[in-house]
Design a protein around this motif. Structure first.
Motif, mmCIF file in Angstrom:
data_model
loop_
_atom_site.group_PDB
_atom_site.id
_atom_site.type_symbol
_atom_site.label_atom_id
_atom_site.label_comp_id
_atom_site.label_asym_id
_atom_site.label_seq_id
_atom_site.Cartn_x
_atom_site.Cartn_y
_atom_site.Cartn_z
ATOM 1 N N TRP A 1 7.513 -4.332 -16.404
ATOM 2 C CA TRP A 1 7.735 -3.110 -17.169
ATOM 3 C C TRP A 1 7.295 -3.253 -18.615
ATOM 4 O O TRP A 1 7.335 -4.338 -19.170
ATOM 5 C CB TRP A 1 9.211 -2.736 -17.142
ATOM 6 N N MET A 2 6.915 -2.134 -19.197
ATOM 7 C CA MET A 2 6.568 -2.063 -20.615
ATOM 8 C C MET A 2 6.948 -0.679 -21.110
ATOM 9 O O MET A 2 7.350 0.179 -20.328
ATOM 10 C CB MET A 2 5.079 -2.316 -20.822
ATOM 11 N N CYS B 1 7.006 2.313 -18.339
ATOM 12 C CA CYS B 1 5.998 2.411 -17.291
ATOM 13 C C CYS B 1 5.742 1.014 -16.741
ATOM 14 O O CYS B 1 5.941 0.015 -17.426
ATOM 15 C CB CYS B 1 4.721 3.076 -17.769
ATOM 16 N N LEU B 2 5.336 0.968 -15.488
ATOM 17 C CA LEU B 2 5.049 -0.284 -14.822
ATOM 18 C C LEU B 2 3.621 -0.700 -15.162
ATOM 19 O O LEU B 2 2.691 0.097 -15.019
ATOM 20 C CB LEU B 2 5.211 -0.106 -13.310
ATOM 21 N N LYS B 3 3.447 -1.915 -15.613
ATOM 22 C CA LYS B 3 2.125 -2.414 -15.985
ATOM 23 C C LYS B 3 1.484 -3.046 -14.746
ATOM 24 O O LYS B 3 2.036 -3.971 -14.159
ATOM 25 C CB LYS B 3 2.258 -3.440 -17.101
ATOM 26 N N VAL B 4 0.321 -2.511 -14.347
ATOM 27 C CA VAL B 4 -0.358 -2.944 -13.127
ATOM 28 C C VAL B 4 -1.825 -3.183 -13.433
ATOM 29 O O VAL B 4 -2.432 -2.458 -14.223
ATOM 30 C CB VAL B 4 -0.227 -1.881 -12.008
ATOM 31 N N PHE C 1 10.844 -3.653 -8.271
ATOM 32 C CA PHE C 1 10.156 -3.837 -9.559
ATOM 33 C C PHE C 1 11.067 -4.294 -10.688
ATOM 34 O O PHE C 1 10.602 -4.577 -11.775
ATOM 35 C CB PHE C 1 9.434 -2.543 -9.965
ATOM 36 N N GLY C 2 12.369 -4.330 -10.440
ATOM 37 C CA GLY C 2 13.319 -4.750 -11.466
ATOM 38 C C GLY C 2 13.851 -3.575 -12.261
ATOM 39 O O GLY C 2 13.426 -2.431 -12.092
ATOM 40 N N VAL C 3 14.783 -3.885 -13.128
ATOM 41 C CA VAL C 3 15.442 -2.865 -13.934
ATOM 42 C C VAL C 3 14.512 -2.451 -15.077
ATOM 43 O O VAL C 3 13.903 -3.303 -15.727
ATOM 44 C CB VAL C 3 16.776 -3.409 -14.495
ATOM 45 N N VAL C 4 14.446 -1.162 -15.311
ATOM 46 C CA VAL C 4 13.645 -0.634 -16.410
ATOM 47 C C VAL C 4 14.287 -1.065 -17.723
ATOM 48 O O VAL C 4 15.494 -0.871 -17.901
ATOM 49 C CB VAL C 4 13.545 0.900 -16.336
ATOM 50 N N PRO C 5 13.525 -1.673 -18.637
ATOM 51 C CA PRO C 5 14.127 -2.126 -19.898
ATOM 52 C C PRO C 5 14.557 -0.985 -20.791
ATOM 53 O O PRO C 5 14.066 0.092 -20.741
ATOM 54 C CB PRO C 5 12.991 -2.926 -20.553
ATOM 55 N N VAL D 1 6.665 8.614 -1.185
ATOM 56 C CA VAL D 1 7.508 9.198 -0.156
ATOM 57 C C VAL D 1 8.229 8.078 0.598
ATOM 58 O O VAL D 1 7.638 7.047 0.910
ATOM 59 C CB VAL D 1 6.653 10.030 0.833
ATOM 60 N N GLY D 2 9.506 8.302 0.871
ATOM 61 C CA GLY D 2 10.255 7.367 1.709
ATOM 62 C C GLY D 2 10.998 6.291 0.950
ATOM 63 O O GLY D 2 11.576 5.397 1.574
ATOM 64 N N VAL D 3 10.996 6.334 -0.362
ATOM 65 C CA VAL D 3 11.759 5.385 -1.165
ATOM 66 C C VAL D 3 12.557 6.154 -2.213
ATOM 67 O O VAL D 3 12.209 7.268 -2.578
ATOM 68 C CB VAL D 3 10.883 4.323 -1.865
ATOM 69 N N GLY D 4 13.608 5.530 -2.688
ATOM 70 C CA GLY D 4 14.426 6.123 -3.731
ATOM 71 C C GLY D 4 14.361 5.282 -4.989
ATOM 72 O O GLY D 4 13.727 4.218 -5.025
ATOM 73 N N GLU D 5 15.054 5.751 -6.013
ATOM 74 C CA GLU D 5 15.089 5.019 -7.278
ATOM 75 C C GLU D 5 15.666 3.615 -7.088
ATOM 76 O O GLU D 5 15.223 2.668 -7.731
ATOM 77 C CB GLU D 5 15.892 5.801 -8.317
ATOM 78 N N ALA D 6 16.650 3.476 -6.207
ATOM 79 C CA ALA D 6 17.255 2.161 -5.960
ATOM 80 C C ALA D 6 16.224 1.192 -5.379
ATOM 81 O O ALA D 6 16.224 0.001 -5.717
ATOM 82 C CB ALA D 6 18.450 2.292 -5.022
#
Length: 103
Positions: A30-31, A39-42, A99-103, A88-93
């Motif tokens: 995350w960044m 946002c996730l850095k990819v 991806f880990g907890v958003v900082p 589709v098919g996934v939730g925030e959890a």
């Protein structure tokens, strides 16, 4: 009897900062963008030509979340560095677990 986890009714949204031609396909964590939004850095090895980097991003996220490739779509920012994905098919959890907890 244990209940199966419920599938998300609406797609999860994920902000991603994509680096094409990044040498390899990887999720770098995350960044915060210039406005302070997470946002996730990819990075992907594909070039930003004819949607190749976006396709590589969708495949990488789908593989990481263990969902079908068609479940992940870039819905905004097709030609920008920061993109919005709908999954589709996934939730925030699920996003937090993978991806880990958003900082």
């Amino acid at each position: 009897m244990a209940r199966a986890p419920a599938k998300a009714d609406k797609p999860a949204r994920l902000a991603v900062r994509l680096t094409p031609r990044g040498g390899r396909d990887a999720i770098d964590g995350w960044m915060r963008d210039a406005d302070g939004a997470p946002c996730l850095k990819v990075r992907v090895s594909a070039p930003p030509v004819e949607g190749a980097a976006n396709e590589a991003l969708e495949k990488l996220i789908a593989s990481t979340l263990n969902v079908p490739g068609r479940a992940v779509k870039v819905v905004a920012g097709h030609q920008a560095r920061v993109k919005w994905l709908e999954i589709v098919g996934v939730g925030e959890a699920d996003l937090t677990r993978v991806f880990g907890v958003v900082p």
